[in-house]
Design an enzyme around this catalytic site. Structure first.
Site, mmCIF file in Angstrom:
data_model
loop_
_atom_site.group_PDB
_atom_site.id
_atom_site.type_symbol
_atom_site.label_atom_id
_atom_site.label_comp_id
_atom_site.label_asym_id
_atom_site.label_seq_id
_atom_site.Cartn_x
_atom_site.Cartn_y
_atom_site.Cartn_z
ATOM 1 N N THR D 48 -1.731 2.918 7.896
ATOM 2 C CA THR D 48 -1.222 2.851 9.656
ATOM 3 C C THR D 48 -0.822 1.517 9.999
ATOM 4 O OG1 THR D 48 -2.044 3.377 11.675
ATOM 5 C CG2 THR D 48 -3.854 2.436 10.178
ATOM 6 N N GLU D 49 0.387 1.540 10.681
ATOM 7 C CA GLU D 49 1.154 0.358 11.033
ATOM 8 C C GLU D 49 0.638 -0.645 11.835
ATOM 9 O OE1 GLU D 49 1.962 3.557 11.502
ATOM 10 O OE2 GLU D 49 3.423 3.560 13.400
ATOM 11 N N ASN D 50 -0.697 -0.336 12.331
ATOM 12 C CA ASN D 50 -1.265 -1.377 13.214
ATOM 13 C C ASN D 50 -2.351 -2.050 12.502
ATOM 14 O OD1 ASN D 50 -2.410 1.344 13.177
ATOM 15 N ND2 ASN D 50 -4.132 0.797 14.387
ATOM 16 N N GLY D 51 -2.162 -2.105 10.829
ATOM 17 C CA GLY D 51 -2.794 -3.051 10.006
ATOM 18 C C GLY D 51 -3.795 -2.588 9.161
ATOM 19 N N SER D 90 2.012 -5.910 7.990
ATOM 20 C CA SER D 90 2.224 -4.534 8.147
ATOM 21 C C SER D 90 3.591 -3.857 8.133
ATOM 22 C CB SER D 90 1.355 -3.786 9.103
ATOM 23 O OG SER D 90 1.349 -2.468 9.194
#
Lengths: 253, 212, 253, 212
Positions: D48-51, D90
């Site tokens: 998930t691109e929020n880390g 990320s």
């Protein structure tokens, strides 16, 4: 089940062909993937391009690879060291090509490759002979030179501990180039002291997530650690002190 | 009679100008001497570009940790509050101007603040730059620490560098054994002359017009 | 002695003048420095430019700052959310300027500011209206657009724990923009749950080294932690569940 | 009679094409359904691109952790082996091509593989792009998952996008309720037609020349 564990260093480097570009972690001897380099020496691939901060120390590791005539070109920031006689000899004889890159540009160019950046403007080296021929641009009153990513076919990295997903943690300044090189190579091979159970590495503290890692090899504890704790007794090259036990006893008194 | 302070005195003098709380990178070689003169009762945080903030002194020889080196590949220690990071983060820290002070050696410094300290340009020399070019542009203040004159008596302060450049217009101040010089838009200014040294004497030694 | 600890959030934000550019960490509510934003609302500075992934949720935090007419411009990737009615209203009324930046370009531009990169070529957004007017270049067969750094006067960041040198660790996905924003601002202010003794944070696991931090404020434990351990009992916005205890008892059965 | 599979069937069909060991980002909305059909006995690592790498399912409602969200800001969990990182790392992971598969929704996909999925270009709409443009170019394979036709019966596969672009020439494959299409240099190729659907039928529905 994902299991990136590889039985030994020889197996890990078996697929490296002639002509490969290989990143080798380490700053001096700290973080140098010694066992992987030894396996590469044994394995025989030649005509290599090596990307590494230094160009080998003494007669072992990277220096031995160079001495074997296996390296066509080296991309590094600081080949000259007190014990870089192997590189020095080859260079003077015109038997190895050198691309000299300022250390921060080397690091950032490797990072750029891993992060999908096409090129970037760096202030480092502008107006020096190492920026000769590069595109220079003034941005907000400061001069920058355009720098391109550095990729590799393989990265050989040394971590402290890994898990079967390829997550890696490092130790102290042996971290250096490992985490960025792991992102910039087609295939990343990491040697670690030992393997942790999946989930045992703290997810807040993993430095290299497994997505960047293709193979992990456990090579056993570095000699200055016992059960993961620092016990000393070696010099900066990791060689046993002549009389470590005696000296230490003296200190204790 | 010219006054020349010793290397130790010079290191102590540089240390005096580093306020508590500063983040400092001491270049390989002579600049590392400065660490010995930082006041023990003040917290000044040393950066080493191979990935450590909060570097401490050299360890006892039995406690050398091969994973804990400085940029000169010598064993060091870490202080409580230290942090480790990788090379891209470390050089981002420098390039981004987060260090307060960087102390470097020099072959030459020009009136424009150009620095030459990485190569003598010798045909037979093995080239090696390391972090020199990053350090040269990598701090809010770049201090050079050097003898004023070479062994053969030539001034290291010059109108224009003849050695290959490390960085352009990057030097803030030059600490020499004779005097301290600031680099200003209009050239070198004598900030502090040691002992009986005069601006006139320094001008004669360097062959440069100097402001007092 | 270095001590970056500040007594309270009000003191930490006291020096922020009108017209400042302020980075605000957080992805949605996760990692939003709620106490610092509240203190900024109280403090009164206006004509602000805010750099943040989102443009506020509900009627509190960033949304309340916007509602107070204090923000001239916002630089973000995703202003529109199910509960972004404050921003939506201001935007439709033409009372707030918006610079919309793809999330990865936003992150990389912030990092570039902190890392001294003059500009970089990114493949993201090329050929879209968000790259209109940008310099496009083909590098190795791929198109990239030139992106410039984003700086700020202040960064407001939320960490889990800090020490007096300003070293910071984060918690889970609340890390998000905090570490890069901390590098890109003239003055970085971090709120943390609590302070650790110097040396108590693992030097291998510190995410933001103190060099990037000017002030640290302890604001007390987030409500879903007790003694540092997760205990649940809230919804994704951190609001107490209507009958958390009862529900939990039921689950236990 | 045209065959249309359900959204759940479509999610299951996408999941079938994701091999064990893949690193996968599932876009906000319909693509997140794919997670429910990934085989429980295989390890597929969600980003998930929020880390976070190693994202797990939604937690029980009493165990919601506001610090542990996905890109849609919904509560998730972490699996053993998970790792957290900041936003630049990320998105570097995505932009650098390290993800194997990204699954996205779409308003339109063109024959050239252009994707439009972030804006309908409406004058009154609040613009918001989030990570859409990064995701579009951020994986070795970019799969689009969508109905073939809009509610008003227009084809989402088009000769050229009329909606604002998310990314150019970035889509690898389109999974629709009618068929699966590969994007090739010479246009769409029907990879798999569901039920009795024929290439001719799909060509009629889309108004495009399709290869079988």
């Amino acid at each position: 089940m994902i299991d990136k564990t590889v039985a030994d260093a020889a197996t890990a480097v078996a697929g490296i062909p002639d002509g490969s570009t290989i990143m080798v972690g380490g700053f001096g001897r700290a973080g140098q993937p010694a066992e992987l380099i030894d396996a590469l020496i044994e394995q025989g691939a030649g005509d290599l391009t090596i990307v590494s901060n230094n160009a080998g120390n003494g007669d072992t590791g990277l220096a031995a690879l160079l001495a074997g005539g296996r390296v066509r070109k080296i991309v590094c920031s600081f080949p000259r060291q007190h014990d870089s006689w192997v590189f020095d000899r080859l260079y003077r004889a015109g038997r190895i090509e050198l691309e000299l890159v300022p250390q921060g540009n080397l690091a950032e160019r490797i990072r750029a490759a891993g992060a999908g950046i096409g090129a970037f403007f760096s202030p480092t080296g502008v107006g020096t002979e190492l920026s000769a021929g590069k595109e220079v641009r003034e941005i907000d009153g400061r001069l920058y030179a355009l720098e391109y990513p550095i990729w590799a076919d393989f990265a050989l990295v040394s971590g402290l501990r890994g898990d079967r997903w390829g997550n890696i943690v490092y130790r102290k300044t042996a971290r250096n180039f490992g985490p960025i090189m792991a992102t910039a190579a087609q295939t990343t091979i990491v040697q670690v002291d030992d393997m942790a159970t999946l989930g045992a590495l703290d997810p807040e503290s993993i430095v290299t997530p497994g997505i960047f890692v293709d193979a992990v090899v456990a090579v056993g504890s570095r000699s200055w650690l016992r059960d993961g704790a620092f016990v000393g007794g070696v010099d900066a090259d990791g060689m046993p002190l002549p009389d470590a036990a005696a000296t230490r006893a003296e200190v204790d008194r | 009679m010219t006054t020349r302070i010793t290397r130790a005195q010079l290191a102590a003098r540089v240390a005096m100008d580093i306020p508590e709380g500063s983040y400092v990178n001491l270049g390989i070689g002579v600049p590392t001497l400065v660490a010995d003169y930082l006041p023990a009762d003040q917290e000044i945080i040393l950066h080493t570009e191979n990935g450590l903030l909060g570097m401490g002194a050299a360890p006892h020889e039995t406690q050398v940790d091969p994973d804990l080196l400085n940029a000169g590949k010598q064993p060091v220690t870490e202080l409580p509050g230290a942090a480790f990071f990788h090379h891209a983060d470390s050089f981002g820290m420098m390039r981004g101007g987060h260090l307060d002070v960087c102390v470097l050696g020099a072959f030459q410094v020009s009136q424009a603040g150009d620095l030459a300290n990485w190569s003598t340009g010798g045909a037979d020399a093995i080239p090696a730059v390391g972090g020199a070019m990053d350090l040269a542009i990598g701090a809010k203040a770049v201090y050079v620490m050097t003898d004023l004159l070479t062994k053969s008596g030539e001034s290291k302060l010059v109108s224009a560098c003849t050695y290959p450049l490390t960085g352009m217009a990057c030097v803030t101040r030059v600490y020499t054994d004779h005097a301290i010089f600031d680099v200003r838009p209009d050239g070198f200014v004598v900030r502090e002359a040691f002992g009986d040294n005069t601006v006139a004497l320094l001008a004669a030694l360097t062959g440069l017009e100097l402001k007092g």
